[in-house]
Structures are given as structure tokens and as C-alpha cells.
Design a protein around this motif. Structure first.
Motif, PDB file in Angstrom:
ATOM      1  N   UNK A 104       0.820  -1.203   0.000  1.00  0.00           N
ATOM      2  CA  UNK A 104       0.000   0.000   0.000  1.00  0.00           C
ATOM      3  C   UNK A 104       0.860   1.261   0.000  1.00  0.00           C
ATOM      4  N   UNK A 108       0.905   0.718   6.468  1.00  0.00           N
ATOM      5  CA  UNK A 108      -0.229  -0.058   7.012  1.00  0.00           C
ATOM      6  C   UNK A 108       0.238  -1.231   7.860  1.00  0.00           C
ATOM      7  N   UNK A 111      -0.018  -1.437  14.680  1.00  0.00           N
ATOM      8  CA  UNK A 111       0.839  -0.825  15.703  1.00  0.00           C
ATOM      9  C   UNK A 111       0.999  -1.697  16.947  1.00  0.00           C
ATOM     10  N   UNK A 112       0.046  -2.571  17.190  1.00  0.00           N
ATOM     11  CA  UNK A 112       0.084  -3.379  18.413  1.00  0.00           C
ATOM     12  C   UNK A 112       0.946  -4.632  18.244  1.00  0.00           C
ATOM     13  N   UNK A 125      -2.640 -15.764   8.699  1.00  0.00           N
ATOM     14  CA  UNK A 125      -4.014 -15.788   8.190  1.00  0.00           C
ATOM     15  C   UNK A 125      -4.235 -17.000   7.289  1.00  0.00           C
ATOM     16  N   UNK A 153       8.569  -2.519  17.825  1.00  0.00           N
ATOM     17  CA  UNK A 153       7.223  -2.129  17.409  1.00  0.00           C
ATOM     18  C   UNK A 153       7.354  -1.148  16.237  1.00  0.00           C
ATOM     19  N   UNK A 155       6.253   1.743  15.702  1.00  0.00           N
ATOM     20  CA  UNK A 155       6.503   3.142  16.043  1.00  0.00           C
ATOM     21  C   UNK A 155       7.964   3.425  16.362  1.00  0.00           C
TER      22      UNK A 155
ATOM     23  N   UNK B 151      -8.379   0.708  10.872  1.00  0.00           N
ATOM     24  CA  UNK B 151      -7.656   1.328   9.774  1.00  0.00           C
ATOM     25  C   UNK B 151      -8.091   0.680   8.449  1.00  0.00           C
ATOM     26  N   UNK B 153      -6.776   0.660   5.489  1.00  0.00           N
ATOM     27  CA  UNK B 153      -5.699  -0.049   4.802  1.00  0.00           C
ATOM     28  C   UNK B 153      -5.521  -1.450   5.364  1.00  0.00           C
ATOM     29  N   UNK B 154      -5.533  -1.539   6.695  1.00  0.00           N
ATOM     30  CA  UNK B 154      -5.386  -2.853   7.329  1.00  0.00           C
ATOM     31  C   UNK B 154      -6.588  -3.738   7.004  1.00  0.00           C
ATOM     32  N   UNK B 157      -5.988  -5.091   3.708  1.00  0.00           N
ATOM     33  CA  UNK B 157      -4.933  -6.109   3.785  1.00  0.00           C
ATOM     34  C   UNK B 157      -5.515  -7.451   4.248  1.00  0.00           C
ATOM     35  N   UNK B 158      -6.372  -7.381   5.269  1.00  0.00           N
ATOM     36  CA  UNK B 158      -6.987  -8.612   5.773  1.00  0.00           C
ATOM     37  C   UNK B 158      -7.876  -9.240   4.705  1.00  0.00           C
ATOM     38  N   UNK B 167     -10.994 -14.357  12.395  1.00  0.00           N
ATOM     39  CA  UNK B 167      -9.601 -13.888  12.369  1.00  0.00           C
ATOM     40  C   UNK B 167      -9.557 -12.369  12.340  1.00  0.00           C
ATOM     41  N   UNK B 171      -7.748 -10.490  15.331  1.00  0.00           N
ATOM     42  CA  UNK B 171      -6.446  -9.916  15.009  1.00  0.00           C
ATOM     43  C   UNK B 171      -6.520  -8.449  14.613  1.00  0.00           C
ATOM     44  N   UNK B 172      -7.712  -7.974  14.250  1.00  0.00           N
ATOM     45  CA  UNK B 172      -7.796  -6.597  13.785  1.00  0.00           C
ATOM     46  C   UNK B 172      -8.750  -5.744  14.622  1.00  0.00           C
ATOM     47  N   UNK B 175      -7.844  -5.667  18.722  1.00  0.00           N
ATOM     48  CA  UNK B 175      -6.673  -4.823  19.038  1.00  0.00           C
ATOM     49  C   UNK B 175      -6.904  -3.348  18.728  1.00  0.00           C
ATOM     50  N   UNK B 176      -7.619  -3.055  17.633  1.00  0.00           N
ATOM     51  CA  UNK B 176      -7.890  -1.656  17.300  1.00  0.00           C
ATOM     52  C   UNK B 176      -8.751  -1.001  18.374  1.00  0.00           C
ATOM     53  N   UNK B 256       3.473  -0.922  25.125  1.00  0.00           N
ATOM     54  CA  UNK B 256       4.469  -1.100  24.074  1.00  0.00           C
ATOM     55  C   UNK B 256       4.190  -0.316  22.831  1.00  0.00           C
ATOM     56  N   UNK B 257       2.925  -0.090  22.523  1.00  0.00           N
ATOM     57  CA  UNK B 257       2.663   0.383  21.167  1.00  0.00           C
ATOM     58  C   UNK B 257       1.791   1.628  21.055  1.00  0.00           C
ATOM     59  N   UNK B 262       2.946   5.566  25.543  1.00  0.00           N
ATOM     60  CA  UNK B 262       4.373   5.496  25.281  1.00  0.00           C
ATOM     61  C   UNK B 262       5.072   6.675  25.937  1.00  0.00           C
ATOM     62  N   UNK B 265       9.731  10.686  24.389  1.00  0.00           N
ATOM     63  CA  UNK B 265      11.164  10.623  24.115  1.00  0.00           C
ATOM     64  C   UNK B 265      11.619  11.996  23.663  1.00  0.00           C
TER      65      UNK B 265
END
Lengths: 283, 266
Positions: A104, A108, A111-112, A125, A153, A155, B151, B153-154, B157-158, B167, B171-172, B175-176, B256-257, B262, B265
Motif C-alpha cells: 500500500x 499499514x 501498531x500493536x 491468516x 514495534x 513506532x 484502519x 488499509x489494514x 490487507x486482511x 480472524x 487480530x484486527x 486490538x484496534x 508497548x505500542x 508510550x 522521548x
């Protein structure tokens, strides 16, 4: 997926397919796209993608190059006309020697999920067990020069590195047809040149077939064996440029007079393509 | 002095503590200086004494309130998440049911509580129902928004990888939704406590098994103002602990993400 052989046989018989060797990977047969609001994103297009070619779609914004790519990826369906993949329907895609991957415009990434998890997603998958996907993920990351980043990760990575992860994710399925929608558009020129060179090497070594969408004339000339220049309103194929410069190409080609000539030629064609067409005299 | 003040961690704890110490100190001083009667406005030391002296009853009451809060919070999380999943599965269901979720939210619990107390025989259960009603809505709306904010785009992708419904959900979508879910948890946990206290005010349960709200009411009747403050202090403490617990959980899951968790920094 398992019953495709019958379908293939039926379609081949019907279409009287040529021998396998010269079989096109994708045929776009008078396919167009008109959106619900009436805008004609793409006028009927005929285009064949041969195995092993690096085809680039270039044109002003609104010329339908992304739309055409999405048609090839089966992300959208044509309003009229049709497409063939390996002389069949989209169900032909996915088997041995017929894998498709899409990169893409943005990386994409999830992030997790760590880099390794992002890259192994297509395998996960598809139900590939971790024990078998692990080495393939490592190999794909190595190929894009990101070994050792498995546990980061997204980020924590720079834009260029994220794009590399995105490419690794496409490569992990061992694709035969790689579709890319302005993958390096958001990157600085230096990073882009580097990634272009890497991509070209990859394409050459792995005998991939690539369809690449870009805004950049230099990128198009450097990468492609064939450049399709598109025009806007409605989106259509304007001209086609064959570039028979031998592989592997490198900085020598980038700095050659031939490269400059080709860029100039392509640039003038693009200028023609950007002129308001005589058909749409309105506004 | 300098190196300590530059430590983010130190300042984060020390600064609010210093402010607290100044406030409490000033309060103690003002009450002593103007000799404010204890039944009007008690000194911090009176409150501390009362807290120590009545510790058994007050802690028992705290336990009751916290039990109702946690039960209600648990119900709100489970119900809210389930309802959110239903909403996301079908646009039609969401359109038909969402107004009622809003109705639930805008009706003051004080007004509904007497009705629920009449309908539900067991007082503890009635209080839990009231507190659940208060805490439910943020879970529904946050989780729904979270499950929807995938997202594109994701999602493509799926789809391209022929991911199934399950799934994609695991997986999507989930978490989102997590950052929104945890934001919901923070709001909802506080509301569950408020709901539990308010409902108990209305119910006014006496005798054994009564919570902090009842202790406050009772102290008010008896003009035992330090005890009232002590109970109030415990409620505030419970609220803060709940908030910290949720913040910690959120950090554990998203640390972590997600941008919100976060560390900066620079």
C-alpha cells in the motif's frame, strides 16, 4: 481454492488459451470504473501484464492509475468489462506460482504487533504454523535489510524502515505478482533511490512480475521495462513506453544520457497527458 | 536539588504530595487559628482520629461499597462489551437500540433508584443494578467506537489475505478497539463507585452490611462531622485507587505500542 482445477480447465477450453509459457498474468479486458456519484474514474482499458515484466503506471492525479491497480488486485470490481488472472477468475490467484501481494501507499502496519508479527500476518491468516513461518519471516526481513528488528514495534522505526517492513510482509508469501501503489511516495529522495535499487534487485533475482504506481518520472524510468502513461478525466491509457535497458540497472544507468533522454521523453508525454482533453471542454 | 527536580519520576510523585501537604497543613493551621468548632469544620487531625477510632466500622463499610462497585463495574464491562459487539455486527440493531442506551445514560440514577429498590428485593443486588446502569454507557459507546475505528488499509490487507470473520475480529478489530476500551474502563470504574454511593444514599440501608454512603448519612444525623469526613476520605481514596488500577492495566496492555501510553522521548 482446491477446486480451481476444474474451473481453470473449463475456462482454458473456452478461451482457447495459448501455451502456458506465454500466458499473461493479468488481462484487463475493456474494464472501466464508474463510481456511484457518476465520476468516471477509468474509461475502458485494455492491458496485459506479461510474466517477468516491471510495469509502471504513471500520470497526473485523477488519471485512474490507483483505480487500475486496485482492479488488478481485485480490491474493487470493474463497472463494465472484466479481468482475467492467469486466464481465469480471481480464484486462480493464490496457488503455487500464482501468488499475489499488494504494497500500500502507507506502510499499514499493525501498531500493536511487533515487526515479526506484522510480517508473518499473511502466513498466520493462511494458517501456516509458527514453526514454519518463523524462518520465512526471518528470511523476508533479511531480504529488506531489517534482520534483528523482529521484536521492535512499528513506532520505533523510521518511515523508510516501516516501508521495508511492509515490503517484507508482501515478500513473505513468496509472491509471483507484486502490486505496489506509490509505496515510496512519502519518503525522501535519498531513501527512495535506495529502496528503488533494492526493489529492482529483488525483482530481478526472484523473477517477479511487478505493477508499480508512481508520480515520479525518474522512478518510472529507472525501474520499468514498460511504462504506461495515463491521462485524466476520464482516466485512460495515453501512451506506452518500452524501456529495454538491460538488467541489472544501477547508478550508472541513473547517470547516463539515455536515462536523461528517456526522462525527457516521458516528461513530455506526461505534459500531453495533463492537457485538458478536447472532449471535456466544460468548465 | 537540581538533579532531583529534573527527574520526571520524582517530580511526578513529589509535586502533588507537596501541594497536598501544604493544603492539609494550612487547613489544620486555619482551624486552630480561628478556633473553628469541630461540628462546623473539623481539623485534619480530628478526621484522622475519627478514622483511627472508627476504623473497624468504616473499613467494613468501605468493603461493602467496594464490593458493590466491583460487581457493578464487572457487570458494566461485560454487558457493555457484549452490547458493543452486537452494535458492530449489525447497523440495524445499533440504529434500533442506541437511543435506549442513551436513554439509560441521561436518566439520573437518583430518580430510578427507588424504583429499582422496589423491584429488586435484595438491597445489595438493587444497589449493584443502579451502579451498573451508571457505569454501563461509557463502556458501550467507547467499545463501539473502538471496534469501528479500524484502519481501512489494514482492513483491505486482511481482505486481500482472505481473512475470515473470526480472524479479522481477533487480530484486527479487537486490538484496534483496545485503546478505546481502556479509556472506557477508566471512566466506567469511577462511575461505578459514584453509582454505588448515590444508590446507597437513596436506598438508605441500615444495620449490618451498609456502605460508606450510609455512614455519611448517619454521621450527618449525629453531627459527628469528623466521621463524615473520614468516610468521605475513604470514598475519595477508593476512587483514586480505582483510577490508578485502571491506568496501570491500560499501561500493561498498551504500553508497548499505543501513543497514549508510550513514554515521551526527547
Amino acid at each position: 481454492m482446491f477446486a480451481t482445477n476444474h474451473v481453470e480447465a473449463a475456462i482454458s477450453a473456452e478461451a482457447d488459451a495459448p501455451p502456458l509459457k506465454s500466458m499473461n498474468i493479468v488481462d484487463v479486458l475493456s474494464a472501466n470504473k464508474i463510481y456511484a456519484d457518476g465520476t468516471e474514474a477509468l474509461a475502458p482499458v485494455n492491458l496485459s501484464i506479461a510474466p517477468g515484466e516491471f510495469l509502471t503506471l504513471i500520470g497526473p492525479s485523477g488519471c485512474g492509475k490507483s483505480t487500475l491497480l486496485k482492479l488488478v488486485a481485485n480490491l474493487i470490481e470493474p463497472t463494465d468489462g472484466r479481468l482475467q488472472w492467469w486466464r481465469g477468475g480471481f480464484d486462480q490467484v493464490g496457488g503455487e506460482g500464482r501468488r499475489l501481494a499488494f504494497v500500500f501507499q502507507d506502510p499499514t502496519l499493525m501498531p500493536w504487533s511487533r515487526i515479526a508479527g506484522n510480517v508473518s500476518l499473511p502466513l498466520d491468516l493462511a494458517g501456516v504454523p509458527r514453526s514454519r513461518s518463523g524462518p520465512r519471516v526471518a528470511a523476508a526481513l533479511k531480504r529488506v535489510g531489517l534482520e534483528g528488528f523482529e521484536n521492535r514495534y512499528p513506532r520505533q522505526l523510521s518511515g523508510g524502515m516501516r516501508m521495508r517492513v511492509s515490503i517484507a510482509r508482501a515478500l513473505v508469501t513468496d509472491p509471483d505478482l507484486l502490486l505496489m501503489d506509490e509505496p515510496f511516495g512519502a519518503l525522501d529522495e535519498f531513501t527512495r533511490n535506495k529502496l528503488d535499487s533494492d526493489l529492482l534487485t529483488l525483482w530481478w533475482e526472484r523473477k517477479l512480475t511487478c505493477v508499480f504506481v508512481t508520480h515520479s518520472i525518474y522512478e518510472a524510468v529507472f525501474l520499468s521495462t514498460r511504462v504506461v502513461v495515463m491521462a485524466a478525466r476520464p482516466g485512460r491509457v495515453h501512451r506506452v513506453m518500452e524501456i529495454d535497458e538491460p538488467q541489472p540497472r544501477g547508478d550508472a544507468f541513473r547517470n547516463s544520457a539515455r536515462f536523461a533522454d528517456l526522462c525527457r521523453q516521458l516528461s513530455s508525454w506526461l505534459a500531453d497527458a495533463s492537457l485538458p482533453s478536447s472532449v471535456t471542454a466544460a468548465s | 536539588m537540581k538533579p532531583l527536580m529534573q527527574s520526571e519520576r520524582f517530580v511526578r510523585f513529589a509535586a502533588p504530595l507537596i501541594v497536598g501537604a501544604i493544603l492539609v497543613g494550612g487547613w489544620e493551621f486555619a482551624c486552630r487559628h480561628w478556633q473553628v468548632p469541630v461540628f462546623l469544620f473539623p481539623k485534619p487531625s480530628d478526621i484522622a482520629n475519627s478514622l483511627m477510632g472508627d476504623a473497624p466500622t468504616l473499613l467494613a463499610a468501605l468493603w461493602v461499597t467496594m464490593r458493590i462497585t466491583f460487581q457493578a463495574f464487572f457487570c458494566a464491562v461485560v454487558l457493555g462489551t457484549l452490547i458493543a459487539f452486537v452494535f458492530v455486527q449489525s447497523r440495524f440493531l445499533e440504529i434500533s437500540l442506541f437511543p435506549y442506551a442513551v436513554l439509560l445514560q441521561v436518566t439520573p440514577v437518583v430518580a430510578v433508584a427507588p424504583l429499582i429498590i422496589i423491584l429488586v428485593k435484595n438491597t445489595q443486588a438493587a444497589l449493584t443494578v443502579c451502579a451498573t446502569l451508571v457505569a454501563l454507557f461509557p463502556m458501550i459507546s467507547n467499545t463501539t467506537i473502538g471496534l469501528r475505528s479500524v484502519d481501512q488499509g489494514l482492513a483491505n490487507l486482511f481482505r486481500m489475505n482472505r481473512a475470515g470473520r473470526t480472524a479479522t475480529l481477533l487480530r484486527l478489530r479487537i486490538p484496534s478497539a483496545l485503546p478505546f476500551f481502556f479509556a472506557g474502563l477508566r471512566i466506567s470504574s469511577g462511575l461505578a463507585l459514584i453509582g454505588a454511593v448515590v444508590a446507597e444514599f437513596v436506598a438508605g440501608t441500615g444495620g449490618r452490611g451498609s456502605g460508606l454512603a450510609y455512614e455519611i448519612l448517619q454521621s450527618g444525623f449525629q453531627l459527628d462531622i469528623p466521621r463524615m469526613f473520614a468516610a468521605l476520605f475513604l470514598i475519595a481514596l477508593a476512587g483514586v485507587s480505582l483510577f490508578l488500577l485502571m491506568a496501570w492495566l491500560s499501561k500493561l496492555a498498551l504500553g508497548g505500542w499505543h501513543e497514549s501510553e508510550v513514554a515521551r522521548e526527547s
